[in-house]
Design a protein around this motif. Structure first.
Motif, short mmCIF file in Angstrom:
data_model
loop_
_atom_site.label_atom_id
_atom_site.label_comp_id
_atom_site.label_asym_id
_atom_site.label_seq_id
_atom_site.Cartn_x
_atom_site.Cartn_y
_atom_site.Cartn_z
N GLU A 85 0.84 -1.20 0.00
CA GLU A 85 0.00 0.00 0.00
C GLU A 85 0.87 1.25 0.00
OE1 GLU A 85 -3.43 0.17 -0.09
OE2 GLU A 85 -3.31 -1.99 -0.45
N LYS A 86 0.31 2.34 -0.51
CA LYS A 86 1.03 3.61 -0.63
C LYS A 86 1.60 4.06 0.72
CE LYS A 86 0.35 8.45 -1.68
NZ LYS A 86 -0.58 9.53 -1.83
N GLU A 90 5.57 4.71 1.65
CA GLU A 90 6.05 6.01 2.12
C GLU A 90 6.72 5.90 3.48
OE1 GLU A 90 2.53 8.38 1.79
OE2 GLU A 90 2.94 8.89 -0.31
N TYR A 106 6.84 10.47 -5.79
CA TYR A 106 5.53 9.83 -5.71
C TYR A 106 5.66 8.37 -5.28
CZ TYR A 106 4.41 13.93 -8.49
OH TYR A 106 4.28 15.22 -8.94
N ALA A 107 4.53 7.78 -4.90
CA ALA A 107 4.50 6.38 -4.51
C ALA A 107 4.98 5.49 -5.67
CB ALA A 107 3.11 5.97 -4.07
N SER A 108 4.67 5.88 -6.90
CA SER A 108 5.12 5.10 -8.06
C SER A 108 6.64 5.11 -8.17
CB SER A 108 4.48 5.63 -9.34
OG SER A 108 4.82 6.98 -9.54
N LYS A 111 7.92 2.70 -5.53
CA LYS A 111 7.72 1.32 -6.01
C LYS A 111 8.85 0.92 -6.94
CE LYS A 111 2.72 0.88 -5.86
NZ LYS A 111 1.52 0.50 -6.60
#
Length: 143
Positions: A85-86, A90, A106-108, A111
């Motif tokens: 999960e985001k 983070e 960003y979360a992307s 990842k």
């Protein structure tokens, strides 16, 4: 193998090892499945040694981020999966790089960094130290 021979190709999964350059581009080998691909100059390609992560003060080279992950994980794979999960991603990244710029990373991106780190480990590419490019890092800070 140094990160200056590892590529990320837009639109293609995983990372690629630079094998040779051609007149019209280059040949890379996938670190995921070992398949070779020919990439033209029109493709959007990033060399891992040229990627940096935004922090509140400066940009930190990706190899330094990988080194911090390696130290946190004692040289093994990340404790969090890149599909988490985001909020988990983070929190993990905040432990690795406490001053990263949350507005521009960003979360992307997190990842990808986690996925790339684990992929490099699977391929026994674990030397993220700065010993090979001290002069390089000094010149990039001036830009």
């Amino acid at each position: 193998m140094a990160l200056d021979k590892i590529l990320s190709i837009a639109g293609k999964p995983g990372l690629y090892k630079l094998l040779t350059q051609t007149r019209t581009g280059f040949v890379g080998e996938s670190l995921l499945d070992g398949k070779r691909v020919t990439v033209g100059l029109r493709n959007n390609v990033s060399v891992l040694s040229e990627i940096a992560i935004y922090t509140l003060e400066e940009e930190v080279p990706l190899k330094e981020v990988f080194q911090k992950i390696k130290e946190k994980e004692n040289g093994s794979k990340t404790s969090v999966n890149h599909k988490a999960e985001k909020i988990q991603l983070e929190e993990y990244f905040f432990e690795v790089l406490p001053n990263y710029d949350e507005d521009r990373v960003y979360a992307s991106d997190i990842k990808k960094i986690i996925q790339w780190y684990n992929l490099l480990l699977d391929n026994k590419i674990t030397d993220f130290s700065d010993a090979d490019g001290d002069a390089e890092s000094d010149s990039s800070e001036e830009e």
